[in-house]
Design a protein around this motif. Structure first.
Motif, mmCIF file in Angstrom:
data_model
loop_
_atom_site.group_PDB
_atom_site.id
_atom_site.type_symbol
_atom_site.label_atom_id
_atom_site.label_comp_id
_atom_site.label_asym_id
_atom_site.label_seq_id
_atom_site.Cartn_x
_atom_site.Cartn_y
_atom_site.Cartn_z
ATOM 1 N N HIS A 150 0.865 -1.210 0.050
ATOM 2 C CA HIS A 150 -0.129 -0.110 -0.069
ATOM 3 C C HIS A 150 0.894 1.196 0.037
ATOM 4 N N GLU A 186 10.311 1.431 4.257
ATOM 5 C CA GLU A 186 9.508 0.898 4.890
ATOM 6 C C GLU A 186 8.229 0.712 4.003
ATOM 7 N N ASP A 193 4.547 -0.832 3.712
ATOM 8 C CA ASP A 193 3.145 -1.258 4.396
ATOM 9 C C ASP A 193 2.274 -2.237 3.452
ATOM 10 N N SER A 194 2.345 -3.516 3.681
ATOM 11 C CA SER A 194 1.503 -4.619 3.124
ATOM 12 C C SER A 194 0.290 -5.034 3.698
ATOM 13 N N GLY A 195 -0.061 -4.144 4.908
ATOM 14 C CA GLY A 195 -1.480 -4.498 5.462
ATOM 15 C C GLY A 195 -1.488 -5.974 6.037
ATOM 16 N N VAL A 253 4.962 -1.755 9.968
ATOM 17 C CA VAL A 253 5.475 -1.954 8.526
ATOM 18 C C VAL A 253 6.528 -2.893 8.401
#
Length: 393
Positions: free
Chosen positions: A137, A147, A149-151, A156
């Motif tokens: 994301h 960093e 953010d892949s959820g 992160v």
């Protein structure tokens, strides 16, 4: 080094496999939104690869020649009306190579690459990680890495380097530093041909409104066939209003005699065209390759080949840095300089050709015909251009 590769298309998979092979100390995470259980082998979208790309895939043990149609000759010409037709023929035999390139379905390229990656990841589960069905994301730069953010969790993840390899098509992309809408459509599909078909002949035809390409595909049970790409200005594009029979007549009229007779046509898909390119591949510790770095007009059919060379150049630079104890930032800073002689001439050439079809200058078709005729006679120049198209700059 902890490396994140975002996008498991041809460029991303090739990069991940090359990194796994040549960077034995690196941890590699391969992300893609596509679920791992989705079968991509039947994806029929057509790709054109040059000889350099084929050799890279052979080295990765991911080339399936039985699924591809070799290109032995490229025929470039100009359609009437023009006082000077002009044509160029580039033959593999004249250049001393087995083939100039090949044409194959998207699935026939990506499926073997994915199989090779998964097999390698099973062998090295502590180093190679398959993160399919996972969307990245956000990518945020920090002092010594990125960093992501892949959820997938509350925190992160940190990586030393993130490589974005998912590009998409022009109409769906965020605009990059260099962006231009050509106000042209690409109509893409396939045609049936009367026997014997193209037999390894690729045709590029400069029509009044835009380039028309026929690329040979492997014969199937119904006989010879070819991939079709025709670029038309949106203001003059009435292809959507024509029946299949009318489309066949119009396309046949534009093609040279060498194409033979068209006997059928598939459903066609339409894609808006434009240039969308980053001035720099690297931003902090995030690097872009392939269509994520430069989305080009299809007139030269070089977008994927350029992306595969991006991947190879990056891994070569990282391997050299590891062997010579050069720090990562210094190695990455060289990438833009190293790729510039390959990227920018290709970006400029495709942009010039794309724009030239919108010009309605008196004498321009004759000038284009003279240029083609002159290139056919200038054998050393023709050979140099052909080798650049096969292997890059």
């Amino acid at each position: 080094m902890n490396l994140a590769v975002i996008g498991a298309g041809p460029a991303g998979l090739a990069l991940a496999l090359l990194a796994a092979e040549r960077l034995p100390a690196a941890q590699i995470h391969l992300f893609d939104t596509r679920p791992l259980d989705r079968d991509i082998s039947g994806d029929a979208r057509t790709l054109a690869l040059n000889l350099g790309s084929i050799r890279l895939l052979q080295r990765l043990h991911a080339w399936r020649p039985e699924a591809a149609q070799a290109i032995q000759t490229v025929h470039v010409s100009q359609a009437p009306p023009s006082p000077v037709a002009g044509e160029v023929r580039i033959r593999a035999a004249d250049l001393g190579v087995p083939q100039l390139g090949a044409v194959l379905p998207y699935g026939a390229l990506v499926a073997p690459l994915q199989q090779r990656w998964l097999a390698r990841a099973v062998q090295e589960p502590q180093r190679l990680f398959t993160r399919f069905g996972t969307a990245v994301h956000a990518i945020r730069s920090e002092a010594s890495g990125v960093e992501l953010d892949s959820g997938e969790g509350p925190l992160v993840e940190r990586f030393d380097l993130a490589v974005v390899a998912e590009g998409g098509v022009f109409a769906e992309q965020d605009r990059k530093r260099i962006s231009s809408d050509y106000h042209q459509n690409a109509w893409v599909g396939s045609v049936r041909l009367a026997a014997p078909g193209l037999q390894g002949l690729a045709i590029e035809r400069f029509t009044r409104n835009g380039p028309l390409a026929l690329l040979p595909l492997p014969d199937d049970a119904q006989g010879p066939r070819a991939a079709l790409v025709w670029c038309l200005p949106q203001a003059e594009d009435d292809l959507a209003t024509l029946s299949d029979a009318q489309r066949l007549v119009v396309i046949q009229q534009q093609l040279p005699a060498a194409a033979g007779r068209l006997t059928g046509i598939s459903a066609l898909k339409c894609f808006p065209l434009g240039l969308n390119a980053e001035t720099r591949l690297l931003q902090g510790r995030t690097l872009r390759i392939g269509n994520a770095a430069q989305t080009l007009h299809p007139v030269a059919g070089q977008g994927l080949n350029l992306g595969l060379r991006d991947a190879q150049a990056l891994v070569d630079a990282l391997r050299e840095a590891a062997e010579t104890a050069v720090d990562l930032d210094t190695a990455l800073a060289r990438i833009d300089r190293q790729r510039a002689p390959d990227r920018w001439p290709m970006i400029a050439a495709t942009d010039f050709l794309a724009r030239s079809f919108a010009w309605r200058l008196p004498g321009l078709p004759a000038l284009r015909g003279l240029a083609l005729a002159g290139l056919e006679l200038a054998t050393p120049l023709k050979s140099a251009i052909a080798r650049r198209m096969m292997f890059g700059g």
